[in-house]
Design a protein around this motif. Structure first.
Motif, PDB file in Angstrom:
ATOM      1  N   GLN A 168      15.228   8.907 -25.229  1.00  0.00           N
ATOM      2  CA  GLN A 168      15.103   9.916 -25.812  1.00  0.00           C
ATOM      3  C   GLN A 168      15.033  10.369 -23.911  1.00  0.00           C
ATOM      4  OE1 GLN A 168      12.230   7.016 -25.791  1.00  0.00           O
ATOM      5  NE2 GLN A 168      13.075   6.865 -27.760  1.00  0.00           N
ATOM      6  N   PRO A 169      15.513  12.051 -24.346  1.00  0.00           N
ATOM      7  CA  PRO A 169      15.452  12.939 -23.165  1.00  0.00           C
ATOM      8  C   PRO A 169      13.676  13.259 -22.786  1.00  0.00           C
ATOM      9  CG  PRO A 169      15.767  14.271 -24.860  1.00  0.00           C
ATOM     10  CD  PRO A 169      15.818  12.681 -25.390  1.00  0.00           C
ATOM     11  N   VAL A 170      13.407  13.060 -21.563  1.00  0.00           N
ATOM     12  CA  VAL A 170      12.728  14.094 -20.938  1.00  0.00           C
ATOM     13  C   VAL A 170      12.730  14.172 -19.951  1.00  0.00           C
ATOM     14  CG1 VAL A 170      11.023  11.304 -21.482  1.00  0.00           C
ATOM     15  CG2 VAL A 170      12.386  11.755 -19.126  1.00  0.00           C
ATOM     16  N   ASN A 171      12.984  16.547 -20.617  1.00  0.00           N
ATOM     17  CA  ASN A 171      13.173  16.732 -18.873  1.00  0.00           C
ATOM     18  C   ASN A 171      12.705  18.067 -19.493  1.00  0.00           C
ATOM     19  OD1 ASN A 171      16.272  15.439 -18.927  1.00  0.00           O
ATOM     20  ND2 ASN A 171      16.696  16.410 -20.325  1.00  0.00           N
ATOM     21  N   LEU A 172      11.046  17.730 -19.832  1.00  0.00           N
ATOM     22  CA  LEU A 172      10.491  19.049 -19.981  1.00  0.00           C
ATOM     23  C   LEU A 172      10.433  19.611 -18.409  1.00  0.00           C
ATOM     24  CD1 LEU A 172       9.250  20.673 -21.033  1.00  0.00           C
ATOM     25  CD2 LEU A 172       6.955  18.857 -20.865  1.00  0.00           C
ATOM     26  N   GLY A 173      10.746  20.757 -17.990  1.00  0.00           N
ATOM     27  CA  GLY A 173       9.841  20.927 -16.148  1.00  0.00           C
ATOM     28  C   GLY A 173      11.483  21.322 -15.493  1.00  0.00           C
ATOM     29  N   LEU A 174      12.431  20.203 -15.874  1.00  0.00           N
ATOM     30  CA  LEU A 174      13.378  19.906 -15.158  1.00  0.00           C
ATOM     31  C   LEU A 174      14.514  21.169 -14.701  1.00  0.00           C
ATOM     32  CD1 LEU A 174      15.262  16.462 -15.764  1.00  0.00           C
ATOM     33  CD2 LEU A 174      13.599  17.587 -13.603  1.00  0.00           C
ATOM     34  N   GLY A 175      14.721  22.287 -13.695  1.00  0.00           N
ATOM     35  CA  GLY A 175      15.358  23.610 -14.075  1.00  0.00           C
ATOM     36  C   GLY A 175      16.952  22.643 -13.627  1.00  0.00           C
ATOM     37  N   ASP A 176      17.413  21.634 -12.598  1.00  0.00           N
ATOM     38  CA  ASP A 176      18.630  21.506 -12.331  1.00  0.00           C
ATOM     39  C   ASP A 176      18.653  19.958 -13.795  1.00  0.00           C
ATOM     40  OD1 ASP A 176      20.635  20.686 -12.011  1.00  0.00           O
ATOM     41  OD2 ASP A 176      20.839  20.890  -9.528  1.00  0.00           O
ATOM     42  N   LEU A 177      19.424  19.607 -14.181  1.00  0.00           N
ATOM     43  CA  LEU A 177      19.854  18.759 -14.819  1.00  0.00           C
ATOM     44  C   LEU A 177      20.422  17.610 -14.537  1.00  0.00           C
ATOM     45  CD1 LEU A 177      19.589  20.048 -18.980  1.00  0.00           C
ATOM     46  CD2 LEU A 177      18.051  19.272 -17.264  1.00  0.00           C
ATOM     47  N   ARG A 178      21.579  17.392 -13.050  1.00  0.00           N
ATOM     48  CA  ARG A 178      22.407  16.541 -12.716  1.00  0.00           C
ATOM     49  C   ARG A 178      21.538  16.098 -11.950  1.00  0.00           C
ATOM     50  NH1 ARG A 178      25.430  21.181  -9.125  1.00  0.00           N
ATOM     51  NH2 ARG A 178      23.050  22.194  -9.925  1.00  0.00           N
ATOM     52  N   ILE A 179      21.671  14.927 -12.395  1.00  0.00           N
ATOM     53  CA  ILE A 179      20.570  13.473 -11.459  1.00  0.00           C
ATOM     54  C   ILE A 179      20.609  12.685 -10.874  1.00  0.00           C
ATOM     55  CG2 ILE A 179      18.486  12.160 -12.642  1.00  0.00           C
ATOM     56  CD1 ILE A 179      17.926  15.159 -13.037  1.00  0.00           C
ATOM     57  N   THR A 180      20.888  12.493 -10.035  1.00  0.00           N
ATOM     58  CA  THR A 180      22.073  11.697  -8.078  1.00  0.00           C
ATOM     59  C   THR A 180      20.288  10.641  -8.252  1.00  0.00           C
ATOM     60  OG1 THR A 180      21.055  12.726  -6.518  1.00  0.00           O
ATOM     61  CG2 THR A 180      23.374  13.100  -7.821  1.00  0.00           C
ATOM     62  N   THR A 181      19.617  10.537  -8.523  1.00  0.00           N
ATOM     63  CA  THR A 181      18.796   9.801  -7.835  1.00  0.00           C
ATOM     64  C   THR A 181      17.351   9.800  -8.316  1.00  0.00           C
ATOM     65  OG1 THR A 181      19.582  10.024  -5.564  1.00  0.00           O
ATOM     66  CG2 THR A 181      17.384   8.576  -5.784  1.00  0.00           C
ATOM     67  N   LEU A 182      16.667   8.841  -9.240  1.00  0.00           N
ATOM     68  CA  LEU A 182      15.182   8.559  -9.602  1.00  0.00           C
ATOM     69  C   LEU A 182      14.458   6.986  -8.639  1.00  0.00           C
ATOM     70  CD1 LEU A 182      16.287   7.815 -13.484  1.00  0.00           C
ATOM     71  CD2 LEU A 182      15.615   9.760 -12.419  1.00  0.00           C
ATOM     72  N   ALA A 183      13.194   7.830  -8.466  1.00  0.00           N
ATOM     73  CA  ALA A 183      12.624   6.788  -8.030  1.00  0.00           C
ATOM     74  C   ALA A 183      11.032   7.022  -9.177  1.00  0.00           C
ATOM     75  CB  ALA A 183      12.176   7.463  -6.219  1.00  0.00           C
ATOM     76  N   ALA A 184      10.060   5.786  -8.293  1.00  0.00           N
ATOM     77  CA  ALA A 184       8.788   5.645  -9.099  1.00  0.00           C
ATOM     78  C   ALA A 184       7.482   5.946  -8.099  1.00  0.00           C
ATOM     79  CB  ALA A 184       8.745   4.410  -9.666  1.00  0.00           C
ATOM     80  N   ASP A 185       6.630   6.665  -8.096  1.00  0.00           N
ATOM     81  CA  ASP A 185       5.662   7.474  -7.583  1.00  0.00           C
ATOM     82  C   ASP A 185       5.054   5.559  -6.669  1.00  0.00           C
ATOM     83  OD1 ASP A 185       6.390   9.284  -7.075  1.00  0.00           O
ATOM     84  OD2 ASP A 185       4.567  10.416  -8.234  1.00  0.00           O
TER      85      ASP A 185
END
Length: 185
Positions: A168-185
């Protein structure tokens, strides 16, 4: 202690991602135009097949080769994403212009951007959620044994709660949809 491990062939070999699995094994994903990488184990055909192919290397903590394999088809393949989950499965992501991708015969569409997963030391690769993405998956993030996120080049972030079977897409609030890195808090 600092250790060194050299891997490569006669051409250009570049590691683009590294990861460490739950057992402390090191994985390296890269791209190559070398026809003579020192392969061991891995998928068949375990040979250079295209203009550029990927490679996947897995080493023990004391730098012994578990497997080293080519990934790719007859055209130019660029491997970009690598991750492991808590159970030891390995996920890779690529973009390709090959009409086929020599990873268990999988490619969802010509000139596509496959995301592949192995659960058996690179012997075979399957698809986590075939055809879920229209653009390249560039990064993965696992938050527990079942929940994973995929970052893409143009479609944003996707979430799966079933180890990649559905997304499922989870893009709410993202202005730029080009994602190069993901990290968890």
């Amino acid at each position: 202690p600092l250790r060194e491990f050299r891997f490569g062939g006669a051409g250009n070999d570049t590691a683009v991602r590294v990861a460490v699995d739950a057992d402390g094994n090191l994985l390296a994903l890269g791209n190559t135009d070398s026809p003579d990488l020192p392969v061991a184990g891995g998928i068949a055909p375990n040979r250079y097949t295209g203009a550029t192919d990927g490679f996947l290397l897995k080493l023990t903590p004391d730098l012994q080769v578990i497997y080293a394999t080519y990934l790719g088809g007859a055209g130019r393949d660029t491997f970009e994403g690598l991750a492991t989950d808590p159970s030891g499965s390995v996920y890779v992501a690529a973009s390709t212009v090959s009409g086929e991708l020599a990873a268990n015969g999988f490619q969802p569409r010509l000139n596509g951007s496959p995301a592949l997963m192995t659960q058996n030391a690179g012997t075979t690769f399957d698809t986590p959620g075939a055809n879920a993405f229209r653009t390249s998956v560039t990064t993965w993030l696992f938050t527990d044994a079942n929940t994973m996120f995929a970052g893409t080049l143009g479609e944003g972030v996707f979430r799966s709660g079933d180890r990649g079977l559905s997304w499922q897409p989870v893009n709410l609030g993202l202005g730029d949809l080009r994602i190069t890195t993901l990290a968890a808090d």
